[in-house]
Design a protein around this motif. Structure first.
Motif: not given
Length: 306
Positions: A113-141
Protein backbone atom coordinates in the motif's frame (compact mmCIF):
# COMPACT_ATOMS: atom_id res chain seq x y z
CA UNK A 1 27.56 -58.01 -84.18
CA UNK A 2 25.77 -55.69 -86.56
CA UNK A 3 26.10 -51.91 -86.55
CA UNK A 4 22.50 -51.61 -85.32
CA UNK A 5 23.22 -53.95 -82.37
CA UNK A 6 26.37 -52.00 -81.38
CA UNK A 7 24.43 -48.71 -81.59
CA UNK A 8 21.68 -50.04 -79.31
CA UNK A 9 24.28 -51.29 -76.78
CA UNK A 10 26.02 -47.88 -76.70
CA UNK A 11 22.65 -46.15 -76.26
CA UNK A 12 21.85 -48.41 -73.28
CA UNK A 13 25.25 -47.62 -71.69
CA UNK A 14 24.72 -43.87 -72.16
CA UNK A 15 21.23 -44.04 -70.64
CA UNK A 16 22.54 -46.03 -67.65
CA UNK A 17 25.39 -43.54 -67.06
CA UNK A 18 22.98 -40.62 -67.37
CA UNK A 19 20.64 -42.16 -64.78
CA UNK A 20 23.55 -42.70 -62.35
CA UNK A 21 24.78 -39.13 -62.80
CA UNK A 22 21.29 -37.75 -62.30
CA UNK A 23 20.79 -39.92 -59.19
CA UNK A 24 24.12 -38.69 -57.76
CA UNK A 25 23.16 -35.08 -58.32
CA UNK A 26 19.76 -35.60 -56.68
CA UNK A 27 21.40 -37.29 -53.70
CA UNK A 28 23.73 -34.33 -53.24
CA UNK A 29 20.90 -31.79 -53.45
CA UNK A 30 18.57 -33.73 -51.19
CA UNK A 31 21.36 -34.48 -48.72
CA UNK A 32 22.04 -30.76 -48.38
CA UNK A 33 18.35 -30.10 -47.78
CA UNK A 34 17.70 -30.48 -44.01
CA UNK A 35 14.88 -32.78 -42.97
CA UNK A 36 14.55 -34.67 -46.30
CA UNK A 37 15.63 -38.12 -47.47
CA UNK A 38 15.82 -39.47 -51.00
CA UNK A 39 15.57 -42.99 -52.34
CA UNK A 40 16.97 -43.30 -55.88
CA UNK A 41 16.61 -46.48 -57.87
CA UNK A 42 19.60 -46.23 -60.18
CA UNK A 43 18.79 -49.37 -62.14
CA UNK A 44 15.35 -48.36 -63.31
CA UNK A 45 15.99 -44.63 -63.26
CA UNK A 46 13.01 -43.92 -60.97
CA UNK A 47 13.33 -41.52 -58.00
CA UNK A 48 11.16 -41.27 -54.89
CA UNK A 49 11.50 -38.38 -52.41
CA UNK A 50 9.94 -38.55 -48.94
CA UNK A 51 9.84 -35.91 -46.20
CA UNK A 52 10.89 -36.74 -42.67
CA UNK A 53 8.22 -36.23 -40.00
CA UNK A 54 8.31 -32.81 -38.32
CA UNK A 55 8.58 -32.44 -34.55
CA UNK A 56 5.85 -30.66 -32.62
CA UNK A 57 6.64 -28.13 -29.91
CA UNK A 58 4.01 -29.32 -27.48
CA UNK A 59 0.97 -31.54 -27.09
CA UNK A 60 -1.52 -28.98 -28.38
CA UNK A 61 -0.89 -29.91 -32.03
CA UNK A 62 0.55 -26.53 -33.03
CA UNK A 63 3.57 -25.57 -35.11
CA UNK A 64 7.19 -26.20 -34.15
CA UNK A 65 8.69 -23.91 -31.48
CA UNK A 66 10.66 -20.75 -32.00
CA UNK A 67 12.77 -21.22 -28.88
CA UNK A 68 15.46 -18.70 -29.83
CA UNK A 69 13.45 -16.56 -32.25
CA UNK A 70 12.57 -13.70 -29.92
CA UNK A 71 12.56 -11.41 -32.98
CA UNK A 72 9.44 -13.22 -34.20
CA UNK A 73 7.62 -12.28 -30.99
CA UNK A 74 8.77 -8.67 -31.33
CA UNK A 75 7.57 -8.52 -34.95
CA UNK A 76 4.21 -10.04 -33.97
CA UNK A 77 3.71 -7.39 -31.28
CA UNK A 78 4.69 -4.64 -33.73
CA UNK A 79 2.22 -5.93 -36.32
CA UNK A 80 -0.53 -6.03 -33.70
CA UNK A 81 0.15 -2.41 -32.71
CA UNK A 82 -0.02 -1.33 -36.36
CA UNK A 83 -3.48 -2.89 -36.63
CA UNK A 84 -4.76 -1.13 -33.51
CA UNK A 85 -7.02 1.89 -33.95
CA UNK A 86 -5.43 5.12 -32.59
CA UNK A 87 -6.65 5.52 -28.98
CA UNK A 88 -9.25 8.06 -27.97
CA UNK A 89 -7.70 10.56 -25.57
CA UNK A 90 -9.03 12.40 -22.53
CA UNK A 91 -7.57 14.72 -19.89
CA UNK A 92 -7.85 14.13 -16.15
CA UNK A 93 -8.50 16.79 -13.51
CA UNK A 94 -4.73 16.88 -12.87
CA UNK A 95 -4.11 17.77 -16.52
CA UNK A 96 -2.73 14.34 -17.49
CA UNK A 97 -3.57 13.09 -20.98
CA UNK A 98 -4.89 9.52 -21.07
CA UNK A 99 -3.84 7.01 -22.13
CA UNK A 100 -0.38 7.80 -20.78
CA UNK A 101 2.59 7.44 -23.11
CA UNK A 102 5.13 4.66 -22.77
CA UNK A 103 8.10 5.95 -20.76
CA UNK A 104 5.98 8.06 -18.42
CA UNK A 105 7.13 8.09 -14.80
CA UNK A 106 4.66 8.15 -11.93
CA UNK A 107 4.23 7.04 -8.33
CA UNK A 108 2.34 3.74 -8.08
CA UNK A 109 0.99 1.69 -5.20
CA UNK A 110 2.75 -1.56 -4.32
CA UNK A 111 1.40 -4.59 -2.42
CA UNK A 112 2.28 -2.97 0.91
CA UNK A 113 0.00 0.00 0.00
CA UNK A 114 3.03 2.32 -0.23
CA UNK A 115 3.80 4.48 -3.28
CA UNK A 116 6.96 3.79 -5.30
CA UNK A 117 8.34 5.36 -8.50
CA UNK A 118 7.55 3.37 -11.64
CA UNK A 119 8.10 3.72 -15.35
CA UNK A 120 5.44 2.74 -17.90
CA UNK A 121 6.88 0.06 -20.17
CA UNK A 122 3.80 -0.97 -22.15
CA UNK A 123 0.07 -0.23 -22.33
CA UNK A 124 -3.02 -2.00 -23.63
CA UNK A 125 -6.75 -1.44 -23.88
CA UNK A 126 -8.85 -2.66 -20.98
CA UNK A 127 -11.26 -5.57 -21.31
CA UNK A 128 -14.26 -3.24 -21.07
CA UNK A 129 -13.31 -1.32 -24.22
CA UNK A 130 -11.07 1.43 -25.65
CA UNK A 131 -12.00 4.06 -23.03
CA UNK A 132 -8.81 5.96 -21.99
CA UNK A 133 -9.62 5.52 -18.28
CA UNK A 134 -9.76 1.71 -18.70
CA UNK A 135 -6.26 1.27 -20.13
CA UNK A 136 -3.87 -1.09 -18.34
CA UNK A 137 -0.18 -0.20 -17.94
CA UNK A 138 2.76 -2.55 -17.55
CA UNK A 139 5.09 -0.79 -15.10
CA UNK A 140 8.58 -1.35 -13.76
CA UNK A 141 9.16 -0.46 -10.11
CA UNK A 142 12.50 1.31 -10.30
CA UNK A 143 13.58 0.19 -6.83
CA UNK A 144 12.70 -3.47 -7.41
CA UNK A 145 13.86 -6.32 -9.63
CA UNK A 146 12.34 -6.76 -13.11
CA UNK A 147 10.56 -9.92 -12.04
CA UNK A 148 8.17 -7.77 -9.98
CA UNK A 149 6.98 -5.78 -13.02
CA UNK A 150 3.21 -6.02 -13.37
CA UNK A 151 0.03 -4.66 -14.99
CA UNK A 152 -1.79 -1.87 -13.11
CA UNK A 153 -4.59 0.64 -13.76
CA UNK A 154 -4.67 4.38 -13.14
CA UNK A 155 -6.59 3.83 -9.90
CA UNK A 156 -3.36 2.53 -8.36
CA UNK A 157 -1.34 5.57 -9.45
CA UNK A 158 -0.87 9.04 -7.98
CA UNK A 159 -1.78 11.15 -11.00
CA UNK A 160 -0.32 14.31 -9.41
CA UNK A 161 3.18 12.82 -9.70
CA UNK A 162 3.14 12.10 -13.45
CA UNK A 163 6.35 12.97 -15.33
CA UNK A 164 5.93 12.74 -19.08
CA UNK A 165 8.70 11.44 -21.33
CA UNK A 166 11.05 14.23 -22.51
CA UNK A 167 11.95 14.67 -26.17
CA UNK A 168 14.96 16.37 -27.67
CA UNK A 169 15.08 18.88 -30.58
CA UNK A 170 15.41 15.98 -33.05
CA UNK A 171 12.17 14.45 -31.81
CA UNK A 172 13.91 11.50 -30.11
CA UNK A 173 13.34 10.56 -26.50
CA UNK A 174 15.93 11.81 -24.05
CA UNK A 175 17.73 9.08 -22.15
CA UNK A 176 18.12 9.51 -18.42
CA UNK A 177 21.04 8.30 -16.38
CA UNK A 178 18.78 5.79 -14.64
CA UNK A 179 18.01 4.22 -18.02
CA UNK A 180 21.66 3.29 -18.59
CA UNK A 181 22.38 -0.22 -17.41
CA UNK A 182 25.41 -0.67 -15.19
CA UNK A 183 27.18 -4.01 -15.30
CA UNK A 184 26.27 -6.39 -12.54
CA UNK A 185 27.07 -10.00 -11.75
CA UNK A 186 23.76 -11.25 -13.16
CA UNK A 187 24.38 -9.66 -16.59
CA UNK A 188 28.18 -9.72 -16.60
CA UNK A 189 28.37 -11.27 -20.09
CA UNK A 190 26.19 -8.51 -21.66
CA UNK A 191 27.58 -5.29 -23.05
CA UNK A 192 25.25 -2.25 -22.62
CA UNK A 193 23.80 -2.50 -26.14
CA UNK A 194 23.15 -6.24 -25.90
CA UNK A 195 21.59 -5.80 -22.46
CA UNK A 196 19.33 -3.03 -23.74
CA UNK A 197 18.22 -5.20 -26.68
CA UNK A 198 17.62 -8.18 -24.37
CA UNK A 199 15.42 -6.13 -22.06
CA UNK A 200 13.54 -4.57 -24.98
CA UNK A 201 12.52 -7.98 -26.32
CA UNK A 202 11.72 -9.50 -22.90
CA UNK A 203 10.39 -6.40 -21.14
CA UNK A 204 6.78 -7.63 -20.83
CA UNK A 205 5.86 -10.96 -19.28
CA UNK A 206 3.59 -12.76 -21.72
CA UNK A 207 2.42 -15.42 -19.22
CA UNK A 208 1.49 -14.21 -15.73
CA UNK A 209 0.52 -17.49 -14.03
CA UNK A 210 1.06 -21.21 -14.61
CA UNK A 211 -0.73 -24.16 -13.05
CA UNK A 212 1.31 -27.35 -12.66
CA UNK A 213 -0.53 -30.20 -10.98
CA UNK A 214 -1.99 -28.88 -7.71
CA UNK A 215 0.24 -25.80 -7.68
CA UNK A 216 -0.38 -22.34 -9.18
CA UNK A 217 2.65 -20.06 -9.55
CA UNK A 218 3.19 -16.44 -10.55
CA UNK A 219 5.85 -16.16 -13.23
CA UNK A 220 8.85 -13.83 -13.17
CA UNK A 221 10.06 -13.31 -16.72
CA UNK A 222 9.20 -13.49 -20.41
CA UNK A 223 9.34 -16.87 -22.15
CA UNK A 224 9.23 -17.29 -25.96
CA UNK A 225 6.06 -19.36 -26.25
CA UNK A 226 4.53 -19.78 -29.74
CA UNK A 227 2.67 -16.65 -30.96
CA UNK A 228 -0.79 -18.14 -30.36
CA UNK A 229 -0.05 -18.11 -26.61
CA UNK A 230 1.12 -14.48 -26.50
CA UNK A 231 -2.10 -13.14 -24.97
CA UNK A 232 -2.76 -15.97 -22.49
CA UNK A 233 -2.48 -14.75 -18.92
CA UNK A 234 -2.50 -18.29 -17.54
CA UNK A 235 -1.31 -21.63 -18.90
CA UNK A 236 -2.09 -25.14 -17.65
CA UNK A 237 0.78 -27.65 -17.69
CA UNK A 238 0.55 -31.43 -17.50
CA UNK A 239 2.81 -32.42 -14.59
CA UNK A 240 3.88 -35.62 -16.38
CA UNK A 241 4.49 -34.60 -20.02
CA UNK A 242 4.80 -30.79 -19.50
CA UNK A 243 2.39 -30.21 -22.40
CA UNK A 244 0.64 -26.85 -21.93
CA UNK A 245 -2.88 -25.68 -22.71
CA UNK A 246 -4.91 -22.48 -22.75
CA UNK A 247 -7.91 -23.91 -20.88
CA UNK A 248 -8.24 -26.36 -18.02
CA UNK A 249 -10.78 -28.39 -20.00
CA UNK A 250 -8.08 -29.09 -22.59
CA UNK A 251 -5.70 -30.27 -19.86
CA UNK A 252 -8.35 -32.56 -18.35
CA UNK A 253 -9.04 -34.06 -21.77
CA UNK A 254 -5.31 -34.67 -22.20
CA UNK A 255 -5.00 -36.33 -18.77
CA UNK A 256 -7.80 -38.79 -19.60
CA UNK A 257 -5.77 -40.02 -22.59
CA UNK A 258 -2.32 -39.72 -21.03
CA UNK A 259 -0.44 -42.96 -20.34
CA UNK A 260 2.81 -41.45 -19.02
CA UNK A 261 3.06 -40.88 -15.28
CA UNK A 262 6.75 -40.03 -14.91
CA UNK A 263 9.35 -38.15 -16.99
CA UNK A 264 10.25 -40.00 -20.23
CA UNK A 265 13.69 -41.16 -19.16
CA UNK A 266 15.71 -43.46 -16.92
CA UNK A 267 15.30 -43.26 -13.15
CA UNK A 268 18.82 -42.74 -11.78
CA UNK A 269 18.10 -42.02 -8.10
CA UNK A 270 15.35 -42.78 -5.58
CA UNK A 271 14.98 -41.90 -1.93
CA UNK A 272 12.10 -42.72 0.38
CA UNK A 273 11.58 -40.64 3.54
CA UNK A 274 8.53 -40.90 5.80
CA UNK A 275 6.44 -42.56 3.14
CA UNK A 276 7.37 -40.04 0.44
CA UNK A 277 9.41 -40.98 -2.60
CA UNK A 278 11.81 -38.62 -4.39
CA UNK A 279 13.17 -39.71 -7.77
CA UNK A 280 15.51 -38.23 -10.36
CA UNK A 281 15.20 -39.06 -14.06
CA UNK A 282 17.75 -38.69 -16.83
CA UNK A 283 16.09 -37.56 -20.08
CA UNK A 284 17.74 -37.82 -23.49
CA UNK A 285 17.03 -34.54 -25.30
CA UNK A 286 17.67 -36.14 -28.69
CA UNK A 287 14.91 -38.71 -28.16
CA UNK A 288 12.47 -36.59 -26.13
CA UNK A 289 12.55 -33.25 -27.94
CA UNK A 290 8.98 -32.26 -27.06
CA UNK A 291 9.45 -32.84 -23.33
CA UNK A 292 12.76 -30.95 -23.22
CA UNK A 293 11.42 -28.03 -25.25
CA UNK A 294 8.42 -27.70 -22.95
CA UNK A 295 10.78 -27.89 -19.96
CA UNK A 296 12.75 -24.96 -21.44
CA UNK A 297 9.54 -22.98 -21.93
CA UNK A 298 8.50 -23.31 -18.30
CA UNK A 299 12.05 -22.82 -16.97
CA UNK A 300 12.48 -19.55 -18.89
CA UNK A 301 9.45 -18.14 -17.02
CA UNK A 302 11.67 -18.09 -13.91
CA UNK A 303 15.05 -17.28 -15.51
CA UNK A 304 15.98 -13.88 -16.90
CA UNK A 305 18.44 -15.47 -19.29
CA UNK A 306 20.36 -18.72 -19.63
Amino acid sequence: MTAAGEGAKEAKVEVKDEVKAEAGNDDAVLGANNGKSAKVASKSGSKEVTKAPSHRAHGGGNAAPWMKDSKAHKDAMKEQKEREVPPVTSVTAEGVTLPMDIGTRVMCRWRDAQLYPVRVIERRMGQSGPAPEEYEYYVHYEQFNRRLDTWVMIGEMDMTSVEAEEYGPDGKKKRKASDDHAHDEEHAEFDPNALREHEEVTKVRNILTVELGKHAMDTWYFSPFPPEYTHCKKLYFCEFTLNFFKRKEQLQRHLRKNELYHPPGDEIYRNEIKGRTCSFFEVDGKKEKMFCQNLCYIAKLFLDHK
